[in-house]
Design a protein around this motif. Structure first.
Motif, mmCIF file in Angstrom:
data_model
loop_
_atom_site.group_PDB
_atom_site.id
_atom_site.type_symbol
_atom_site.label_atom_id
_atom_site.label_comp_id
_atom_site.label_asym_id
_atom_site.label_seq_id
_atom_site.Cartn_x
_atom_site.Cartn_y
_atom_site.Cartn_z
ATOM 1 N N LYS B 25 -15.168 22.099 -31.923
ATOM 2 C CA LYS B 25 -16.059 23.062 -31.278
ATOM 3 C C LYS B 25 -15.477 23.529 -29.942
ATOM 4 C CE LYS B 25 -20.959 23.848 -30.732
ATOM 5 N NZ LYS B 25 -22.292 23.360 -31.001
ATOM 6 N N SER B 26 -14.893 22.588 -29.200
ATOM 7 C CA SER B 26 -14.330 22.935 -27.885
ATOM 8 C C SER B 26 -13.145 23.896 -28.032
ATOM 9 C CB SER B 26 -13.896 21.669 -27.143
ATOM 10 O OG SER B 26 -12.729 21.128 -27.731
ATOM 11 N N LEU B 27 -12.547 23.915 -29.227
ATOM 12 C CA LEU B 27 -11.432 24.839 -29.443
ATOM 13 C C LEU B 27 -11.905 26.161 -30.044
ATOM 14 C CD1 LEU B 27 -8.729 22.377 -30.836
ATOM 15 C CD2 LEU B 27 -9.064 23.164 -28.497
ATOM 16 N N GLY B 28 -13.221 26.279 -30.223
ATOM 17 C CA GLY B 28 -13.772 27.557 -30.656
ATOM 18 C C GLY B 28 -13.860 27.772 -32.162
ATOM 19 N N PHE B 29 -13.772 26.707 -32.942
ATOM 20 C CA PHE B 29 -13.913 26.868 -34.396
ATOM 21 C C PHE B 29 -15.358 27.235 -34.738
ATOM 22 C CE2 PHE B 29 -9.903 24.739 -34.224
ATOM 23 C CZ PHE B 29 -9.239 25.157 -35.359
ATOM 24 N N ASP B 30 -15.508 28.107 -35.753
ATOM 25 C CA ASP B 30 -16.855 28.574 -36.095
ATOM 26 C C ASP B 30 -17.615 27.515 -36.899
ATOM 27 O OD1 ASP B 30 -16.082 28.736 -38.803
ATOM 28 O OD2 ASP B 30 -15.551 30.849 -38.618
ATOM 29 N N GLU B 31 -18.900 27.770 -37.102
ATOM 30 C CA GLU B 31 -19.779 26.782 -37.733
ATOM 31 C C GLU B 31 -19.280 26.365 -39.111
ATOM 32 O OE1 GLU B 31 -22.269 24.948 -36.640
ATOM 33 O OE2 GLU B 31 -21.951 25.814 -34.656
ATOM 34 N N LYS B 32 -18.803 27.344 -39.873
ATOM 35 C CA LYS B 32 -18.352 27.030 -41.225
ATOM 36 C C LYS B 32 -17.163 26.061 -41.186
ATOM 37 C CE LYS B 32 -16.955 28.888 -45.623
ATOM 38 N NZ LYS B 32 -16.393 29.992 -46.393
ATOM 39 N N LYS B 33 -16.197 26.387 -40.328
ATOM 40 C CA LYS B 33 -15.025 25.507 -40.237
ATOM 41 C C LYS B 33 -15.393 24.149 -39.646
ATOM 42 C CE LYS B 33 -11.406 28.923 -40.450
ATOM 43 N NZ LYS B 33 -10.315 29.652 -39.831
ATOM 44 N N ILE B 107 -11.482 12.212 -51.045
ATOM 45 C CA ILE B 107 -10.169 12.674 -50.604
ATOM 46 C C ILE B 107 -9.863 14.061 -51.172
ATOM 47 C CG2 ILE B 107 -7.687 12.207 -50.740
ATOM 48 C CD1 ILE B 107 -9.241 10.423 -48.751
ATOM 49 N N TYR B 108 -10.344 14.301 -52.376
ATOM 50 C CA TYR B 108 -10.176 15.625 -52.964
ATOM 51 C C TYR B 108 -10.843 16.691 -52.094
ATOM 52 C CZ TYR B 108 -10.816 19.546 -56.149
ATOM 53 O OH TYR B 108 -10.837 20.803 -56.703
ATOM 54 N N LEU B 109 -12.043 16.397 -51.609
ATOM 55 C CA LEU B 109 -12.745 17.343 -50.738
ATOM 56 C C LEU B 109 -11.965 17.573 -49.445
ATOM 57 C CD1 LEU B 109 -16.489 16.207 -51.106
ATOM 58 C CD2 LEU B 109 -15.381 18.154 -52.201
ATOM 59 N N VAL B 110 -11.371 16.498 -48.908
ATOM 60 C CA VAL B 110 -10.572 16.633 -47.692
ATOM 61 C C VAL B 110 -9.430 17.628 -47.925
ATOM 62 C CG1 VAL B 110 -9.130 15.463 -45.987
ATOM 63 C CG2 VAL B 110 -11.104 14.283 -46.953
ATOM 64 N N ARG B 111 -8.759 17.465 -49.063
ATOM 65 C CA ARG B 111 -7.658 18.372 -49.378
ATOM 66 C C ARG B 111 -8.116 19.814 -49.484
ATOM 67 N NH1 ARG B 111 -4.414 15.637 -54.345
ATOM 68 N NH2 ARG B 111 -3.738 13.769 -53.268
ATOM 69 N N ARG B 112 -9.317 19.979 -50.042
ATOM 70 C CA ARG B 112 -9.815 21.343 -50.241
ATOM 71 C C ARG B 112 -10.195 22.018 -48.925
ATOM 72 N NH1 ARG B 112 -11.926 23.130 -55.185
ATOM 73 N NH2 ARG B 112 -12.358 24.958 -53.943
ATOM 74 N N VAL B 113 -10.764 21.261 -47.982
ATOM 75 C CA VAL B 113 -11.290 21.915 -46.777
ATOM 76 C C VAL B 113 -10.291 21.960 -45.615
ATOM 77 C CG1 VAL B 113 -13.701 21.422 -47.339
ATOM 78 C CG2 VAL B 113 -12.433 19.835 -45.869
ATOM 79 N N MET B 114 -9.252 21.121 -45.662
ATOM 80 C CA MET B 114 -8.276 21.145 -44.577
ATOM 81 C C MET B 114 -7.029 21.914 -45.037
ATOM 82 S SD MET B 114 -10.001 19.646 -42.251
ATOM 83 C CE MET B 114 -8.972 19.154 -40.853
ATOM 84 N N LEU B 128 -2.797 9.052 -40.693
ATOM 85 C CA LEU B 128 -3.179 10.232 -41.469
ATOM 86 C C LEU B 128 -3.367 11.404 -40.515
ATOM 87 C CD1 LEU B 128 -3.902 10.952 -44.451
ATOM 88 C CD2 LEU B 128 -6.284 10.814 -43.721
ATOM 89 N N THR B 129 -2.723 12.499 -40.836
ATOM 90 C CA THR B 129 -2.841 13.691 -39.993
ATOM 91 C C THR B 129 -3.522 14.806 -40.777
ATOM 92 O OG1 THR B 129 -0.745 13.089 -38.968
ATOM 93 C CG2 THR B 129 -1.577 15.288 -38.509
ATOM 94 N N LEU B 130 -4.548 15.383 -40.171
ATOM 95 C CA LEU B 130 -5.262 16.507 -40.768
ATOM 96 C C LEU B 130 -5.112 17.718 -39.867
ATOM 97 C CD1 LEU B 130 -8.670 14.752 -41.607
ATOM 98 C CD2 LEU B 130 -6.730 15.081 -43.158
ATOM 99 N N VAL B 131 -4.939 18.879 -40.482
ATOM 100 C CA VAL B 131 -4.801 20.097 -39.690
ATOM 101 C C VAL B 131 -5.744 21.164 -40.228
ATOM 102 C CG1 VAL B 131 -3.239 21.985 -39.037
ATOM 103 C CG2 VAL B 131 -2.388 19.636 -39.093
ATOM 104 N N LYS B 132 -6.458 21.800 -39.291
ATOM 105 C CA LYS B 132 -7.294 22.958 -39.658
ATOM 106 C C LYS B 132 -6.777 24.163 -38.897
ATOM 107 C CE LYS B 132 -10.965 24.666 -41.738
ATOM 108 N NZ LYS B 132 -10.980 24.739 -43.217
ATOM 109 N N ASN B 133 -6.437 25.196 -39.616
ATOM 110 C CA ASN B 133 -5.949 26.412 -38.963
ATOM 111 C C ASN B 133 -7.100 27.191 -38.337
ATOM 112 O OD1 ASN B 133 -3.307 25.881 -39.750
ATOM 113 N ND2 ASN B 133 -3.490 27.057 -41.641
ATOM 114 N N PRO B 134 -6.818 27.927 -37.265
ATOM 115 C CA PRO B 134 -7.882 28.699 -36.601
ATOM 116 C C PRO B 134 -8.364 29.862 -37.478
ATOM 117 C CG PRO B 134 -5.755 29.145 -35.551
ATOM 118 C CD PRO B 134 -5.524 28.047 -36.555
#
Lengths: 106, 134
Positions: B25-33, B107-114, B128-134
């Motif tokens: 949130k502090s980085l400005g990601f929207d509600e959906k993300k 884990i499947y859901l993690v792959r789908r949303v990240m 484990l490293t997870l990345v979400k693009n802006p």
């Protein structure tokens, strides 16, 4: 934690009212509650999700559990789910095996 | 970089996932993300709580930062038994409810949303490293 669900059963229809969240912290409680229905003649499993804000895989597993252990022949309904919940249901492919509706009538 | 260390217990799930979600949130990601980030965080953390320390207690170490390209990078570390979530086969999401197997869905859901998910075993730790693009 306060239970965020109620389960009622009458005339072959199990109604499960969900609210808030269904995740690893409370999904086991719901599963315990649903176990009480094992052995009943459940024809419909109706999950009311209008006030459900969030579901994780732990919640999905309870839906799968309900179908497999309580109502093998039951039709599963998901009523009133919002976008967040629906997206997770769709990602998991469970939407293909339940009736997804905005409202439910007997 | 911000960091949180908590005992790997279910009672700390909210604290840990809120820490990550607030970071997004502090980085400005929207509600959906943010809801996707919350889901991924919970799935990974619950796995650690349930399986990493079968013989006793341990900790979960969470940190996050923003990459130069703006992406939200989350690192989740435990010192439990070696476990590579990427080694899990995807569940059969076409299977009917009757035929569903219980495992692997989280884990499947993690792959789908990240956007990225990486694993390494390093110095007795699962990283484990997870990345979400802006």
């Amino acid at each position: 934690m306060e239970p965020k669900f109620t389960v009622t059963f009458s005339e072959g229809v199990a109604k499960i009212e969900l609210s808030g969240r269904l995740d690893a912290t409370n999904a086991p409680l719901l599963q315990e509650e649903l176990k009480k229905l094992i052995g009943q003649d459940v024809k419909r499993l109706v999950f009311f999700a209008k006030d459900l804000e969030y579901i994780s895989s732990a919640g999905l597993r309870v839906i799968i559990f309900a179908k497999q252990k309580i109502g093998v022949d039951a039709q599963v309904y998901l009523v009133g789910a919002g976008e967040n919940v629906l997206n997770v249901i769709k990602m998991s492919g469970l939407d293909n095996f339940m009736v997804i509706t905005d409202s439910y009538s007997e | 970089m911000k960091k949180l260390v908590v005992p790997a217990k279910l009672e700390n799930l909210d604290k840990a996932s809120d820490f990550i979600t607030r970071g997004g949130k502090s980085l400005g990601f929207d509600e959906k993300k943010l809801s996707q980030i919350k889901l991924a965080a919970e799935e990974v953390i619950v796995n650690i709580i349930n399986y990493a320390y079968p013989k006793g207690e341990g900790e979960i170490e969470i940190s996050y930062s923003q990459r130069d390209d703006g992406a939200f990078k989350i690192e989740i570390i435990d010192r439990g038994i070696p476990f590579d979530p990427l080694s899990l086969p995807d569940p059969d999401v076409g299977a009917s409810l009757e035929e569903r197997k219980i495992g692997g869905l989280g884990i499947y859901l993690v792959r789908r949303v990240m956007d990225e998910m990486n694993y390494k075993r390093e110095d007795g730790k699962n990283v484990l490293t997870l990345v979400k693009n802006p």
